[in-house]
Design an enzyme around this catalytic site. Structure first.
Site, PDB file in Angstrom:
ATOM      1  N   GLU A  36       0.820  -1.110  -0.009  1.00  0.00           N
ATOM      2  CA  GLU A  36      -0.080  -0.087   0.028  1.00  0.00           C
ATOM      3  C   GLU A  36       0.977   1.138   0.087  1.00  0.00           C
ATOM      4  O   GLU A  36       1.921   1.348   0.958  1.00  0.00           O
ATOM      5  CB  GLU A  36      -1.071  -0.010   1.255  1.00  0.00           C
ATOM      6  N   ARG A 266       5.230 -12.907   9.653  1.00  0.00           N
ATOM      7  CA  ARG A 266       5.862 -11.594   9.309  1.00  0.00           C
ATOM      8  C   ARG A 266       7.154 -11.612   9.954  1.00  0.00           C
ATOM      9  O   ARG A 266       7.389 -12.311  10.793  1.00  0.00           O
ATOM     10  CB  ARG A 266       5.041 -10.440   9.763  1.00  0.00           C
ATOM     11  N   LYS A 276       4.831   0.595   9.039  1.00  0.00           N
ATOM     12  CA  LYS A 276       4.939   2.090   8.295  1.00  0.00           C
ATOM     13  C   LYS A 276       4.485   3.201   9.091  1.00  0.00           C
ATOM     14  O   LYS A 276       4.966   4.229   9.231  1.00  0.00           O
ATOM     15  CB  LYS A 276       4.333   1.785   7.090  1.00  0.00           C
TER      16      LYS A 276
HETATM   17  P1  ATP Z   1       2.746  -2.098   7.756  1.00  0.00           P
HETATM   18  O1  ATP Z   1       2.118  -2.540   8.860  1.00  0.00           O
HETATM   19  O2  ATP Z   1       4.239  -1.836   7.963  1.00  0.00           O
HETATM   20  O3  ATP Z   1       2.065  -0.915   7.117  1.00  0.00           O
HETATM   21  P2  ATP Z   1       1.638  -3.634   5.786  1.00  0.00           P
HETATM   22  O4  ATP Z   1       1.309  -4.893   5.736  1.00  0.00           O
HETATM   23  O5  ATP Z   1       0.338  -2.971   5.978  1.00  0.00           O
HETATM   24  O6  ATP Z   1       2.763  -2.989   6.659  1.00  0.00           O
HETATM   25  P3  ATP Z   1       1.711  -3.450   3.087  1.00  0.00           P
HETATM   26  O7  ATP Z   1       2.094  -2.391   2.228  1.00  0.00           O
HETATM   27  O8  ATP Z   1       0.007  -3.738   2.997  1.00  0.00           O
HETATM   28  O9  ATP Z   1       2.179  -3.103   4.515  1.00  0.00           O
HETATM   29  O10 ATP Z   1       2.636  -4.609   2.791  1.00  0.00           O
HETATM   30  C1  ATP Z   1       2.763  -5.193   1.625  1.00  0.00           C
HETATM   31  C2  ATP Z   1       3.246  -6.711   1.665  1.00  0.00           C
HETATM   32  O11 ATP Z   1       4.296  -6.670   2.651  1.00  0.00           O
HETATM   33  C3  ATP Z   1       2.096  -7.433   2.308  1.00  0.00           C
HETATM   34  O12 ATP Z   1       1.928  -8.501   1.425  1.00  0.00           O
HETATM   35  C4  ATP Z   1       2.498  -7.593   3.661  1.00  0.00           C
HETATM   36  O13 ATP Z   1       1.892  -8.919   4.142  1.00  0.00           O
HETATM   37  C5  ATP Z   1       3.822  -7.780   3.441  1.00  0.00           C
HETATM   38  N1  ATP Z   1       4.572  -7.151   4.866  1.00  0.00           N
HETATM   39  C6  ATP Z   1       4.263  -6.282   5.540  1.00  0.00           C
HETATM   40  N2  ATP Z   1       5.196  -6.350   6.621  1.00  0.00           N
HETATM   41  C7  ATP Z   1       5.885  -7.308   6.875  1.00  0.00           C
HETATM   42  C8  ATP Z   1       6.620  -7.763   7.604  1.00  0.00           C
HETATM   43  N3  ATP Z   1       6.991  -7.265   8.771  1.00  0.00           N
HETATM   44  N4  ATP Z   1       7.144  -9.214   7.312  1.00  0.00           N
HETATM   45  C9  ATP Z   1       6.955  -9.736   6.203  1.00  0.00           C
HETATM   46  N5  ATP Z   1       5.964  -9.245   5.077  1.00  0.00           N
HETATM   47  C10 ATP Z   1       5.603  -8.110   5.426  1.00  0.00           C
HETATM   48 MG    MG Z   2      -1.277  -3.542   4.572  1.00  0.00          MG
END
Ligand code: ATP
Ligand code: MG
Length: 559
Positions: A36, A266, A276
């Site tokens: 995102e 994760r 983020k």
């Molecule tokens: P954040 O909580 O930091 O905003 P998010 O999951 O909301 O992370 P996205 O942009 O939706 O961020 O993530 C893109 C991809 O990266 C998704 O498939 C998510 O599952 C993966 N991802 C995000 N954080 C991690 C992590 N700590 N370890 C492994 N994969 C991750």
């Molecule tokens: Mg997300």
């Protein structure tokens, strides 16, 4: 990429192997990385990138880069561009164009219409508060909305009103008609569309209704022909909804694939934030200089710090892909870059806290070029010239007036070798008005270049070898030393917020360091081992007359 060929196997690869053996998906493997654009990517995302792009590469498949852009208020082009750059830098080669979920808004809207027509979705006119209250909780089932049994025509008309902008935010939402009593909260008539009067970074003002992530994601996957939709464990409870969307649309809308969702753990790192939202807070509140501050665990921060893509892939391989959550020691990440730089980074000398050493018997005005290897174990990297003159800088911490034999550096009256150069003996010190030593005097032995005087009669053993830089030819530079950003091993759990456990000593700026002349022309992002000090990287703040170096990682583990 060849360095990754021996990537260890894991349960996702086993699933793919099985699918291929059973002839599923026509033998194709298509994955996607779906960030995102609401912030910069961090080390957690690197794990997902390595997994998705890595698996596609290993199976001769394809991986898409798709922005999951359904929250216009939080998203921006800045984030889109940074994410794209970061993925590219890491070596993720996406298939075709960069994709956006918002490119599919028309199709997603048609899917919503199809569900309404088939009686699987309805417009709910309850207030957001009523909807929340009627959802129930883990122990109490939800309550049906009084609008749940609206007829198809009324639903179509109201959804058209939502789309046309004649209803306000919060006046209506489109919900799936599933089961308000489901033990899985995600199946209690989840919201599919809501009204948002916000300009979207990619679609502008075309839409005032936006689909929810849980509705958008399976449809986007299916549109793109994704076979294996890999996401983190928090989406496990969303999988029944993912399947419901695709199963319910089967026969109503045609897609090139029926993707399956698989969840993996994760990445959590101690002393490190991987959210983020919380990283954005650090930026917004000014605790760091920006998203690419070298102390940030963002991809751009790690890059500026001196990490290489290979070291990040290596780290992700070491972490592996498992189904159970765990916390990885950040020392493992540091070890990955240390190993990489130990093998590949050229050596150089830089004196971080200079103290002048005057060689009294050096021929006046003479400058001699000494030769030094770029890398002690890799002759192919060649050699460099290091100028030597009668005044050099050594590190303040490498000199003591008196010390026992354990101090392997320069001591008054005793000898050390200047690395790649001569043996010197300290003879005197000069102090300023405050009594602080500002200069050390010494003599050198012209006979010791490249020779080991260890056993010279009557002279005793050499204490050690220290690094140095010729005063006249050295390049004044700035060196930024970093320590961990947080003093707490789990900053996100601190009750008083992440800002309460910031390490006040996470950045030390050394303004007056002196580097060997070859470093003056080193390009931004080039990396070196400063002998005896650590691994350093040229910062983008560097100017030709004043290089700036970031400490990437120390020579050995320090915690
Ligand atoms: P954040 O909580 O930091 O905003 P998010 O999951 O909301 O992370 P996205 O942009 O939706 O961020 O993530 C893109 C991809 O990266 C998704 O498939 C998510 O599952 C993966 N991802 C995000 N954080 C991690 C992590 N700590 N370890 C492994 N994969 C991750
Ligand atoms: Mg997300």
């Amino acid at each position: 990429m060849s360095e990754r060929s021996e990537t260890p196997t894991h349960f996702i690869r086993q699933i793919i192997d099985r699918d291929l053996a059973e002839g599923k998906h026509g033998g194709r493997v298509v994955t996607r990385f779906p960030p995102e654009p609401n912030g910069y990517l961090h080390i957690g995302h690197a794990k997902s990138i390595c997994l998705n792009f890595g698996v596609a590469e290993q199976y001769g498949g394809a991986c898409n880069l798709r922005f999951d852009d359904t929250n216009p208020e939080k998203e921006s082009d800045e984030y889109v561009n940074s994410i794209r750059n970061d993925v590219e830098w890491l070596g993720g080669r996406w298939d075709g164009q960069v994709r956006f979920a918002s490119d599919y808004f028309d199709t997603i809207h048609e899917c919503a219409l199809a569900l309404i027509r088939a009686g699987h979705a309805y417009v709910d006119s309850q207030s957001p508060e009523q909807i929340a209250a009627n959802r129930g909780n883990f122990t109490t089932p939800g309550t049906d909305s009084p609008y749940r049994d609206r007829g198809v025509d009324e639903n179509l008309a109201l959804f058209a009103d939502m789309r046309a902008g004649t209803l306000d935010e919060g006046q209506a939402v489109l919900r799936a008609r599933i089961d308000m009593a489901s033990p899985n909260m995600n199946l209690r008539d989840p919201v599919l569309y809501r009204i948002r009067r916000a300009r979207h970074h990619h679609t502008g003002d075309t839409w005032c209704i936006y689909p929810m992530y849980d509705f958008t994601h399976p449809i986007s996957d299916a549109i793109e022909g994704i076979t294996h939709s890999l996401c983190t464990l928090e989406f496990e409870a969303h999988r029944p909804l993912y399947d419901w969307v695709l199963d319910t649309l089967t026969g109503l809308v045609d897609f090139p694939s029926r993707p399956r969702q698989y969840e993996f753990a994760r990445l959590n790192l101690n002393y490190t934030l991987t959210s983020k939202r919380k990283l954005k807070q650090l930026v917004d509140e000014g605790h760091v200089s920006g998203w690419d501050d070298p102390r940030m665990p963002t991809i751009s921060g790690l890059r500026r710090r001196g990490y290489t893509p290979a070291s990040i892939w290596r780290f992700c391989d070491m972490v592996g892909v498992a189904r159970a959550d765990s916390v990885v020691d950040v020392a493992m990440l540091e070890a990955a870059i240390r190993d990489d730089l130990n093998q590949h980074a050229p050596r150089a000398m830089c004196v971080l806290r200079p103290l002048k050493l005057v060689i009294e018997n050096w021929p006046a005005g003479q400058v001699e070029q000494l030769e030094a290897p770029m890398h002690p174990q890799n002759e192919a990297m060649g050699t460099r010239q290091i100028p030597m003159s009668g005044e050099v800088f050594i590190d303040r911490e490498d000199f003591l007036e008196e010390a026992n034999k354990k101090f392997k550096r320069l001591v008054l009256g005793d000898r050390v070798r200047l690395r790649y150069g001569y043996v010197v003996r300290a003879t005197d010190v000069i102090r300023d008005a405050q009594g602080e030593i500002v200069e050390v005097r010494c003599t050198y032995d012209p006979d010791t270049l490249g020779k080991n005087p260890e056993n010279d009669e009557g002279q005793g053993k050499l204490r050690g070898v220290i690094h140095w830089v010729s005063a006249a030819q050295g390049v004044p530079c700035e060196v930024r030393l970093y320590d961990r950003l947080f003093t707490s091993a789990s900053p996100e759990r601190e009750e008083d917020g992440v800002a309460s456990c910031l390490n006040p000593a996470s950045l030390t700026v050394l303004e007056g360091a002196m580097a060997e002349p070859s470093l003056a022309v080193a390009p931004v992002e080039s990396r070196f081992q400063f002998e005896r000090e650590g691994y350093f990287c040229v910062d983008r703040d560097s100017r030709p007359d004043r290089p700036v170096f970031n400490l990437t990682v120390g020579l050995r583990e320090s915690f």
